[in-house]
Motif scaffolding. Structure first.
Motif, PDB file in Angstrom:
ATOM      1  N   HIS A 254      15.035   4.355  14.408  1.00 51.02           N
ATOM      2  CA  HIS A 254      13.624   4.185  14.776  1.00 51.02           C
ATOM      3  C   HIS A 254      12.748   5.206  14.033  1.00 51.02           C
ATOM      4  O   HIS A 254      11.696   4.854  13.495  1.00 51.02           O
ATOM      5  N   ALA A 255      13.202   6.454  13.994  1.00 53.76           N
ATOM      6  CA  ALA A 255      12.412   7.505  13.326  1.00 53.76           C
ATOM      7  C   ALA A 255      12.251   7.206  11.836  1.00 53.76           C
ATOM      8  O   ALA A 255      11.190   7.436  11.259  1.00 53.76           O
ATOM      9  N   LEU A 256      13.309   6.672  11.227  1.00 55.96           N
ATOM     10  CA  LEU A 256      13.260   6.401   9.785  1.00 55.96           C
ATOM     11  C   LEU A 256      12.787   4.982   9.470  1.00 55.96           C
ATOM     12  O   LEU A 256      12.595   4.629   8.305  1.00 55.96           O
ATOM     13  N   GLN A 257      12.645   4.175  10.552  1.00 56.29           N
ATOM     14  CA  GLN A 257      12.256   2.762  10.372  1.00 56.29           C
ATOM     15  C   GLN A 257      13.259   2.018   9.479  1.00 56.29           C
ATOM     16  O   GLN A 257      12.875   1.319   8.524  1.00 56.29           O
ATOM     17  N   VAL A 258      14.549   2.232   9.762  1.00 55.79           N
ATOM     18  CA  VAL A 258      15.604   1.539   9.012  1.00 55.79           C
ATOM     19  C   VAL A 258      16.601   0.954  10.005  1.00 55.79           C
ATOM     20  O   VAL A 258      16.607   1.345  11.180  1.00 55.79           O
ATOM     21  N   ASN A 259      17.457   0.042   9.541  1.00 56.52           N
ATOM     22  CA  ASN A 259      18.431  -0.547  10.454  1.00 56.52           C
ATOM     23  C   ASN A 259      19.784   0.175  10.362  1.00 56.52           C
ATOM     24  O   ASN A 259      19.959   1.095   9.560  1.00 56.52           O
ATOM     25  N   ARG A 260      20.696  -0.268  11.206  1.00 56.81           N
ATOM     26  CA  ARG A 260      22.003   0.376  11.323  1.00 56.81           C
ATOM     27  C   ARG A 260      22.761   0.343   9.990  1.00 56.81           C
ATOM     28  O   ARG A 260      23.389   1.327   9.593  1.00 56.81           O
TER      29      ARG A 260
ATOM     30  N   LEU B 108      21.647   3.077   7.762  1.00 54.66           N
ATOM     31  CA  LEU B 108      22.149   4.394   8.180  1.00 54.66           C
ATOM     32  C   LEU B 108      23.589   4.597   7.720  1.00 54.66           C
ATOM     33  O   LEU B 108      23.978   5.687   7.303  1.00 54.66           O
ATOM     34  N   ILE B 109      24.389   3.519   7.803  1.00 54.92           N
ATOM     35  CA  ILE B 109      25.797   3.629   7.411  1.00 54.92           C
ATOM     36  C   ILE B 109      25.907   3.780   5.892  1.00 54.92           C
ATOM     37  O   ILE B 109      26.621   4.642   5.383  1.00 54.92           O
ATOM     38  N   ALA B 110      25.119   2.991   5.164  1.00 54.16           N
ATOM     39  CA  ALA B 110      25.202   3.015   3.701  1.00 54.16           C
ATOM     40  C   ALA B 110      24.651   4.313   3.103  1.00 54.16           C
ATOM     41  O   ALA B 110      25.013   4.696   1.996  1.00 54.16           O
ATOM     42  N   HIS B 111      23.749   4.975   3.854  1.00 55.00           N
ATOM     43  CA  HIS B 111      23.079   6.173   3.301  1.00 55.00           C
ATOM     44  C   HIS B 111      23.406   7.416   4.114  1.00 55.00           C
ATOM     45  O   HIS B 111      22.583   8.311   4.220  1.00 55.00           O
TER      46      HIS B 111
END
Ligand SMILES: C[S@@+](CC[C@H](N)C(=O)[O-])C[C@H]1O[C@@H](n2cnc3c(N)ncnc32)[C@H](O)[C@@H]1O
Length: 275
Positions: free
Chosen positions: A26-32, A35-38
């Motif tokens: 939510h803070a980064l406005q990205v999906n799961r 987060l895993i890939a980066h």
């Protein structure tokens, strides 16, 4: 401070991994998947600070749904603010029960009393676009959230403000309904749970009737007959230990075929009957 990455932030947050991941997303406005890939990419100070603020609020007990500003219910994403109760999965049984009663009825009139985020009313209207759905609440702030949810989800719901049946004094709402539903405040004012966990952050008037927990149920059961079509039904959500008392109130008020339904934990949490 050393450059933080996704993996380090999640590990050091002091939160369950799943919650940490949701808040960081939510803070980064990205999906799961991102987060895993980066997970070893360095994050900026702003990103770290945005996450840490959310994590701090969560550690202080604030519900995840308020931090995200949304909650899933019946497969739809509802906007939630601290003015409304966070919709619970158990309440889906109330929606499904109402939908079953609406089967075979064309253009039915449906009333959701104490709509909060609009979760029940909007879900019913989306499942039955032909229905005339009226959503009421005593709280103007809650109704504003319900109205926004109805608009953003494309549901045809009309909102009316007022205490229980007083809300129906507004011009233009149906005089009688095929189904009335409510998830009213039913926690007794003496229940210690009101000061624990997520409940501490939710609106008091959404949780308790400030009496024994059955006051709102009594008002709704006593008034509903006047607003129901013959054959119409009233369904109420209630506490885990209130089913027998609610059924008794329904029978005393003259409802027929009074029964209860079990929630996802197999506890009688919904009771209702027919005129
Ligand atoms: C348990 S919450 C249910 C919210 C929503 N229907 C849901 O299931 O997520 C009870 C709702 O009843 C509303 N309420 C409390 N007292 C009321 C009253 N006197 N008249 C109408 N609504 C009331 C609260 O503002 C709150 O939105």
């Amino acid at each position: 401070m050393a450059a933080a990455d996704v993996r380090a932030l999640i590990a050091s947050s002091g939160l369950p991994v799943l919650e940490a991941r949701v808040l960081l997303g939510h803070a980064l406005q990205v999906n799961r998947a991102w987060l895993i890939a980066h997970d070893t990419d360095p994050l900026t100070d702003e990103q770290v600070s945005a996450y840490q603020q959310l994590a701090e609020r969560r550690r202080a007990g604030e519900p995840v749904a308020y931090l995200l500003g949304e909650k899933e219910f019946m497969g739809h994403t509802f906007r939630v603010t601290p003015s409304v109760l966070i919709p619970r999965a158990d309440t889906e049984v109330l929606v499904e029960t109402a939908l079953a009663d609406l089967q075979g009825k064309t253009r039915p009139a449906v009333l959701d009393m104490g709509t909060g985020s609009g979760a029940i009313a909007v879900s019913l209207a989306l499942a039955r676009p032909d229905a005339d759905v009226i959503a009421t609440d005593v709280s103007a702030d809650a109704l504003a959230v319900a109205q926004k949810n109805a608009i953003s989800l494309g549901a045809r719901v009309r909102c009316a403000q007022g205490s229980w049946f007083d809300a129906l004094n507004s011009a233009g709402v149906p005089a009688v309904y095929d189904v009335i539903v409510s998830n009213p405040p039913y926690i007794s004012s003496s229940d210690a749970h009101l000061d624990q966990g997520d409940l501490r952050f939710e609106p008091r008037q959404a949780l308790t009737d400030f009496r024994d927990g059955l006051e709102a149920v009594r008002i709704i059961v006593a008034g509903a007959k006047q607003y129901l079509n013959v054959g119409g039904s009233l369904w109420l959500e209630h506490g885990w230990d209130q089913a027998a008392a609610v059924r008794e109130l329904l029978v005393a008020a003259g409802f027929q075929r009074v029964s209860s339904r079990r929630d996802l934990s197999d506890i009688e949490r919904i009771s209702g009957g027919y005129l």
